[in-house]
Each structure stands twice: as C-alpha cells, then as structure tokens.
Design a protein around this motif. Sequence first.
Motif, PDB file in Angstrom:
ATOM      1  N   TRP A  21      -2.233 -14.020   7.563  1.00 39.91           N
ATOM      2  CA  TRP A  21      -1.788 -15.609   7.651  1.00 39.91           C
ATOM      3  C   TRP A  21      -0.965 -15.355   6.741  1.00 39.91           C
ATOM      4  O   TRP A  21      -0.138 -16.621   6.323  1.00 39.91           O
ATOM      5  N   GLN A  22      -0.672 -14.718   5.705  1.00 41.66           N
ATOM      6  CA  GLN A  22       0.167 -14.747   4.158  1.00 41.66           C
ATOM      7  C   GLN A  22       1.428 -14.307   4.797  1.00 41.66           C
ATOM      8  O   GLN A  22       2.280 -14.400   4.422  1.00 41.66           O
ATOM      9  N   ALA A  23       1.222 -13.027   6.153  1.00 40.71           N
ATOM     10  CA  ALA A  23       2.816 -12.428   6.410  1.00 40.71           C
ATOM     11  C   ALA A  23       4.054 -13.932   6.867  1.00 40.71           C
ATOM     12  O   ALA A  23       4.124 -13.778   6.426  1.00 40.71           O
ATOM     13  N   ASP A  32       6.454 -15.586   5.116  1.00 43.42           N
ATOM     14  CA  ASP A  32       7.645 -14.735   6.113  1.00 43.42           C
ATOM     15  C   ASP A  32       7.947 -13.114   5.958  1.00 43.42           C
ATOM     16  O   ASP A  32       8.978 -12.817   5.888  1.00 43.42           O
ATOM     17  N   ALA A  33       7.070 -12.430   5.447  1.00 41.42           N
ATOM     18  CA  ALA A  33       7.295 -11.446   5.202  1.00 41.42           C
ATOM     19  C   ALA A  33       5.715 -10.105   6.118  1.00 41.42           C
ATOM     20  O   ALA A  33       4.881  -9.809   6.031  1.00 41.42           O
ATOM     21  N   PRO A  34       6.598  -9.929   7.683  1.00 41.66           N
ATOM     22  CA  PRO A  34       6.857  -8.888   8.166  1.00 41.66           C
ATOM     23  C   PRO A  34       6.447  -7.867   8.406  1.00 41.66           C
ATOM     24  O   PRO A  34       4.992  -7.063   9.111  1.00 41.66           O
ATOM     25  N   HIS A  35       6.331  -7.069   6.829  1.00 39.79           N
ATOM     26  CA  HIS A  35       5.263  -5.406   6.653  1.00 39.79           C
ATOM     27  C   HIS A  35       4.345  -6.265   6.222  1.00 39.79           C
ATOM     28  O   HIS A  35       2.987  -4.419   5.956  1.00 39.79           O
ATOM     29  N   THR A  76       0.082  -4.084   7.017  1.00 35.79           N
ATOM     30  CA  THR A  76      -0.880  -4.102   5.765  1.00 35.79           C
ATOM     31  C   THR A  76      -1.952  -4.838   6.393  1.00 35.79           C
ATOM     32  O   THR A  76      -3.272  -3.715   6.570  1.00 35.79           O
ATOM     33  N   ALA A  77      -1.958  -5.677   6.948  1.00 37.83           N
ATOM     34  CA  ALA A  77      -2.782  -6.039   7.726  1.00 37.83           C
ATOM     35  C   ALA A  77      -3.292  -5.426   9.035  1.00 37.83           C
ATOM     36  O   ALA A  77      -4.850  -5.284   8.812  1.00 37.83           O
ATOM     37  N   ALA A  78      -2.945  -4.619   9.871  1.00 36.44           N
ATOM     38  CA  ALA A  78      -3.338  -4.001  10.469  1.00 36.44           C
ATOM     39  C   ALA A  78      -4.137  -2.551  10.076  1.00 36.44           C
ATOM     40  O   ALA A  78      -4.832  -2.044  10.305  1.00 36.44           O
ATOM     41  N   ILE A  79      -3.221  -2.225   9.182  1.00 37.53           N
ATOM     42  CA  ILE A  79      -4.679  -0.552   8.727  1.00 37.53           C
ATOM     43  C   ILE A  79      -5.215  -1.245   8.222  1.00 37.53           C
ATOM     44  O   ILE A  79      -6.854  -0.659   8.455  1.00 37.53           O
ATOM     45  N   LEU A 122      -8.476  -5.911  -4.008  1.00 41.18           N
ATOM     46  CA  LEU A 122      -6.308  -5.572  -4.129  1.00 41.18           C
ATOM     47  C   LEU A 122      -6.067  -5.553  -3.585  1.00 41.18           C
ATOM     48  O   LEU A 122      -4.209  -5.968  -3.867  1.00 41.18           O
ATOM     49  N   ILE A 123      -6.378  -5.584  -1.924  1.00 41.19           N
ATOM     50  CA  ILE A 123      -5.548  -6.052  -0.973  1.00 41.19           C
ATOM     51  C   ILE A 123      -4.755  -7.084  -0.849  1.00 41.19           C
ATOM     52  O   ILE A 123      -4.329  -7.735  -0.504  1.00 41.19           O
ATOM     53  N   LEU A 124      -5.630  -7.852  -1.298  1.00 41.63           N
ATOM     54  CA  LEU A 124      -5.474  -9.256  -0.545  1.00 41.63           C
ATOM     55  C   LEU A 124      -4.352  -9.643  -2.078  1.00 41.63           C
ATOM     56  O   LEU A 124      -3.747 -10.309  -2.031  1.00 41.63           O
ATOM     57  N   ALA A 125      -4.869  -9.483  -3.329  1.00 35.89           N
ATOM     58  CA  ALA A 125      -3.671  -9.043  -3.945  1.00 35.89           C
ATOM     59  C   ALA A 125      -2.115  -9.133  -4.044  1.00 35.89           C
ATOM     60  O   ALA A 125      -1.214 -10.083  -3.965  1.00 35.89           O
ATOM     61  N   ALA A 126      -2.692  -8.023  -3.336  1.00 37.95           N
ATOM     62  CA  ALA A 126      -1.215  -7.676  -2.840  1.00 37.95           C
ATOM     63  C   ALA A 126      -0.447  -8.028  -1.770  1.00 37.95           C
ATOM     64  O   ALA A 126       0.621  -8.626  -1.427  1.00 37.95           O
ATOM     65  N   GLY A 127      -1.056  -8.968  -1.112  1.00 37.90           N
ATOM     66  CA  GLY A 127      -0.761  -9.811   0.148  1.00 37.90           C
ATOM     67  C   GLY A 127      -0.200 -11.097  -0.508  1.00 37.90           C
ATOM     68  O   GLY A 127       0.545 -11.332   0.447  1.00 37.90           O
ATOM     69  N   ALA A 128      -0.884 -11.556  -1.538  1.00 38.35           N
ATOM     70  CA  ALA A 128      -0.722 -12.836  -1.867  1.00 38.35           C
ATOM     71  C   ALA A 128       0.859 -12.775  -3.239  1.00 38.35           C
ATOM     72  O   ALA A 128       1.400 -13.804  -3.126  1.00 38.35           O
ATOM     73  N   LYS A 129       0.739 -10.815  -4.178  1.00 39.53           N
ATOM     74  CA  LYS A 129       2.237 -10.963  -4.322  1.00 39.53           C
ATOM     75  C   LYS A 129       3.456 -11.084  -3.463  1.00 39.53           C
ATOM     76  O   LYS A 129       4.277 -10.144  -4.353  1.00 39.53           O
TER      77      LYS A 129
END
Length: 219
Positions: A49-51, A55-58, A62-65, A164-171
């Motif tokens: 959802w953050q992607a 508008d951040a396709p990468h 991350t979500a798939a991994i 940590l992944i959630l934080a990475a997605g937020a930023k």
Amino acid sequence: MTGLSFDVSHLLAGALVLVSFMLLYQTRLYALLNVFAFQAVVLSLSVAWQAYVQDAPHLYITAAIAFLFKALIIPIAMHRIIARLGIERDVENVVGIGPTMLAGLALVALSIVVMLRIASEADVLAREDLAFALSVILLGLLMMVVRRNAVSMVVGFMSLENGLILAAGAKGMPLVVEISVAFSVLVAFTVIGVFLFRIRDRFDTVDAQALDRFQGDRQ
C-alpha cells in the motif's frame, strides 16, 4: 494524499502492532508461528500500500520478498524444525501474560510519544507509521526478553525485523538497502536454525532457563 489512502495506511500499520500483541499472547509454538505468518502477510499488504501511495514501485518488490520469505518459507521451515527436534509445543514466559501485555502497552505509548516528537518535521503519514514501526520493534524485543523457549525468541527477532521493514516502507528506503536487510535476516535464520539443532543435540532442550541451570552446574 486522500483521506482513504491515509486511513488505509494507518489501518494496516496499526494492525501490525495488534498482531504483535497476538504474538505476545500465544502459548503454543505452532500457533505462534501461524500468527507470525499472518503478521508477515499484514506487513506485505502495508508495504504494498505504501508503494501505491508513494508511487514507489520498488516497494512492491520489498512486499513480495516479505511475503515469500516471512509468510511462507520461514514459517514452513520452523514447523519442520520443531517437528524434527521434537521440541515441547508449549511456550513458557519468564513473567505472566498479564504483566507482559501491560509492558507491551507501555512500550507502544513510549514509541508514540518519542517518535511523534523526534519526527515532528516529517509528514504526518511517515511520522505516525514510524511510531507504529518502533512499537513493533520494541514488542519484538519484549518477546525475546520474556520468552524462555529459543524458538519463540527467534520469532521475536524476526518480528522485530518486521518493524524495520515497516519503517523502511514508510520512508521509502532504496531497494538495495531493503534487499540487503531481507537477505541478512534469511542468513541469520539459517544460522539460528543450525544452532537450534546443535543446542538440542547437546543439551536435549531449547529452554533458555534450563540452559542457564546447566551453566550453573558446570561452574
């Protein structure tokens, strides 16, 4: 950002914190692993959802991994490790469930207060998602502290990394950083799995308190 995007982001991040409390509440290993897999699914949805919002396709990668490794591969591998080692299915806590949940609530409140002040200049969504992420990290640390079983400590470590992944997605961290973190966790999980086998073969238990008693006997 529309109100719907904001609300859905908060719903998913808040759900991740709620599932962290569910992890603290579990008293059976298989149930613990199932809840962890569910947490990974919620994490994947949140990052996806953050992607979309950023508008951040990468972030889709991350979500798939996160979904592939944390919702599928690692829980299945942990189920097989438990079955092969014949580990006791019950999860014992150093302290009771009640005090543990109260401590978790205190950590969540602390996370919100600290992060809202530290990240006061960030945008609202990133600031509040970082507060949720810090809550997940601290709840993972709490699980590692209050649990006696080594397997549940491993789950606590991986739950911490979900924060940590959630934080990475937020930023919106660069993809190379997120992939490095994901594979570092996979390597750590592999090493931990080897140590679990070694501990079980050497001491016939993975109970941390029993290992402490053994160390005292040796001294």
